[in-house]
Design an enzyme around this catalytic site. Structure first.
Site, PDB file in Angstrom:
ATOM      1  CE  LYS A 158      -4.173  -1.155   2.640  1.00 58.60           C
ATOM      2  NZ  LYS A 158      -4.897  -0.706   3.830  1.00 58.60           N
ATOM      3  CD  GLU A 215      -9.738  -3.736  20.128  1.00 59.06           C
ATOM      4  OE1 GLU A 215     -10.674  -4.516  19.952  1.00 59.06           O
ATOM      5  OE2 GLU A 215      -9.484  -3.186  21.203  1.00 59.06           O
ATOM      6  CG  ASP A 261     -10.800   0.044   7.734  1.00 61.62           C
ATOM      7  OD1 ASP A 261      -9.902  -0.814   7.759  1.00 61.62           O
ATOM      8  OD2 ASP A 261     -11.959  -0.217   8.078  1.00 61.62           O
ATOM      9  CB  SER A 262     -10.253  -0.617   2.053  1.00 55.91           C
ATOM     10  OG  SER A 262      -9.174  -1.505   2.271  1.00 55.91           O
ATOM     11  CG  ASP A 266      -8.194  -8.286  -5.709  1.00 61.21           C
ATOM     12  OD1 ASP A 266      -9.090  -7.457  -5.455  1.00 61.21           O
ATOM     13  OD2 ASP A 266      -6.988  -8.009  -5.655  1.00 61.21           O
ATOM     14  CG  HIS A 305     -11.390   0.107  -3.019  1.00 56.21           C
ATOM     15  ND1 HIS A 305     -10.825  -0.700  -3.979  1.00 56.21           N
ATOM     16  CD2 HIS A 305     -11.053  -0.462  -1.827  1.00 56.21           C
ATOM     17  CE1 HIS A 305     -10.215  -1.708  -3.396  1.00 56.21           C
ATOM     18  NE2 HIS A 305     -10.316  -1.582  -2.098  1.00 56.21           N
ATOM     19  NE  ARG A 306      -5.430  -0.144  -1.580  1.00 55.74           N
ATOM     20  CZ  ARG A 306      -6.236  -1.166  -1.318  1.00 55.74           C
ATOM     21  NH1 ARG A 306      -7.009  -1.149  -0.254  1.00 55.74           N
ATOM     22  NH2 ARG A 306      -6.269  -2.222  -2.102  1.00 55.74           N
TER      23      ARG A 306
HETATM   24  P1  IMP Z   1      -7.376  -2.927   5.166  1.00 56.91           P
HETATM   25  O1  IMP Z   1      -7.949  -1.674   4.664  1.00 56.91           O
HETATM   26  O2  IMP Z   1      -5.951  -3.106   4.784  1.00 56.91           O
HETATM   27  O3  IMP Z   1      -7.630  -3.137   6.635  1.00 56.91           O
HETATM   28  O4  IMP Z   1      -8.118  -4.093   4.364  1.00 56.91           O
HETATM   29  C1  IMP Z   1      -9.190  -4.819   4.883  1.00 56.91           C
HETATM   30  C2  IMP Z   1      -9.489  -6.043   4.085  1.00 56.91           C
HETATM   31  O5  IMP Z   1     -10.350  -5.701   3.018  1.00 56.91           O
HETATM   32  C3  IMP Z   1      -8.316  -6.748   3.428  1.00 56.91           C
HETATM   33  O6  IMP Z   1      -7.725  -7.688   4.283  1.00 56.91           O
HETATM   34  C4  IMP Z   1      -8.993  -7.450   2.268  1.00 56.91           C
HETATM   35  O7  IMP Z   1      -9.568  -8.633   2.735  1.00 56.91           O
HETATM   36  C5  IMP Z   1     -10.111  -6.514   1.897  1.00 56.91           C
HETATM   37  N1  IMP Z   1      -9.701  -5.647   0.777  1.00 56.91           N
HETATM   38  C6  IMP Z   1      -9.474  -4.310   0.819  1.00 56.91           C
HETATM   39  N2  IMP Z   1      -9.114  -3.857  -0.405  1.00 56.91           N
HETATM   40  C7  IMP Z   1      -9.092  -4.937  -1.213  1.00 56.91           C
HETATM   41  C8  IMP Z   1      -8.763  -5.103  -2.595  1.00 56.91           C
HETATM   42  O8  IMP Z   1      -8.401  -4.185  -3.334  1.00 56.91           O
HETATM   43  N3  IMP Z   1      -8.857  -6.372  -3.060  1.00 56.91           N
HETATM   44  C9  IMP Z   1      -9.245  -7.427  -2.298  1.00 56.91           C
HETATM   45  N4  IMP Z   1      -9.541  -7.328  -1.016  1.00 56.91           N
HETATM   46  C10 IMP Z   1      -9.475  -6.076  -0.470  1.00 56.91           C
END
Ligand code: IMP
Length: 210
Positions: free
Chosen positions: A15, A44, A73-74, A160, A185-186
């Site tokens: 990232k 947390e 966060d995603s 994905d 989205h990111r």
């Molecule tokens: P975080 O934002 O890194 O905490 O992501 C949370 C979770 O969302 C990840 O572990 C993935 O399971 C899922 N996720 C977020 N973005 C993607 C993506 O672009 N592809 C697939 N899974 C995603």
């Protein structure tokens, strides 16, 4: 003029690279938790929304540095599953299960939904900026798609292989990373966050004075 240094509060180096690429031609330098030796700290993520969790991270780490901090966060939101896995995307169905297995379980849960229009889903990302423990702004990015009928593709990570993007007629796991990074989205969340950051006078003033 030196660049505006911003800490990206994530343990995920992929990232960091993705976001560094986004601003490589700007007056912004992205540093990682590792760069600032803050990678031993953790907080947390117990929020109920993506925005809550992004704020928790940005706020927490901005209490440990004078630099502005960004955090995100995603996750995947599936309409037919009442928004699951949502904010629990990383932990959904337990931390020990592989994402391949999580994807298979989701397909099983949705096996009665034969029409693509009943399989709508989106990836959502919220990215926030904080300074000295206070949130300055947050931006959201979304990409709309459908849950496929089978796992397809080997690229990418997480969900994905089951996220079908109709405009390119492929799942995110079939898509070259450069393509995904142009529509994800990111990408959308961070692009609009940086557009706003560049307009913030108090941050840019510090750069020109340094
Ligand atoms: P975080 O934002 O890194 O905490 O992501 C949370 C979770 O969302 C990840 O572990 C993935 O399971 C899922 N996720 C977020 N973005 C993607 C993506 O672009 N592809 C697939 N899974 C995603």
């Amino acid at each position: 003029m030196s660049k505006l240094k911003i800490l990206f509060a994530t343990g995920n180096q992929n990232k960091v690279k993705e976001v560094q690429k986004l601003v490589e031609n700007d007056e912004i330098e992205i540093l990682s938790l590792k760069d600032l030796k803050l990678d031993n700290l953790d907080v947390e993520e117990n929020g109920k929304t993506f925005e809550d969790n992004a704020k928790i991270k940005a706020e927490f780490f901005s209490k440990h540095t004078d630099l502005p901090v960004i955090a995100d966060d995603s996750g995947l939101v599936i309409d037919a599953l009442n928004g699951e896995p949502g904010v629990y995307s990383a932990r959904y169905l337990g931390e020990t299960l592989s994402f391949k297995d999580k994807c298979k379980i989701i397909l099983e849960k949705m096996k009665e939904l034969k029409s693509i229009k009943d399989r709508s889903a989106r990836f959502v990302c919220v990215a926030c900026l904080a300074k000295n423990g206070k949130i300055i702004l947050c931006k959201e990015g979304r990409v709309e798609g459908y849950i496929s009928f089978e796992l397809r593709g080997e690229k990418g990570f997480g969900y994905d292989p089951i996220f079908f993007y109709p405009q390119l007629n492929m799942t995110f796991a079939e898509m070259p990373l450069e393509e995904k990074n142009k529509i994800s989205h990111r990408f959308k969340a961070f692009k609009s966050l940086f557009e706003e950051i560049k307009k913030l006078p108090e941050l840019t003033r510090e750069v020109s004075n340094s």
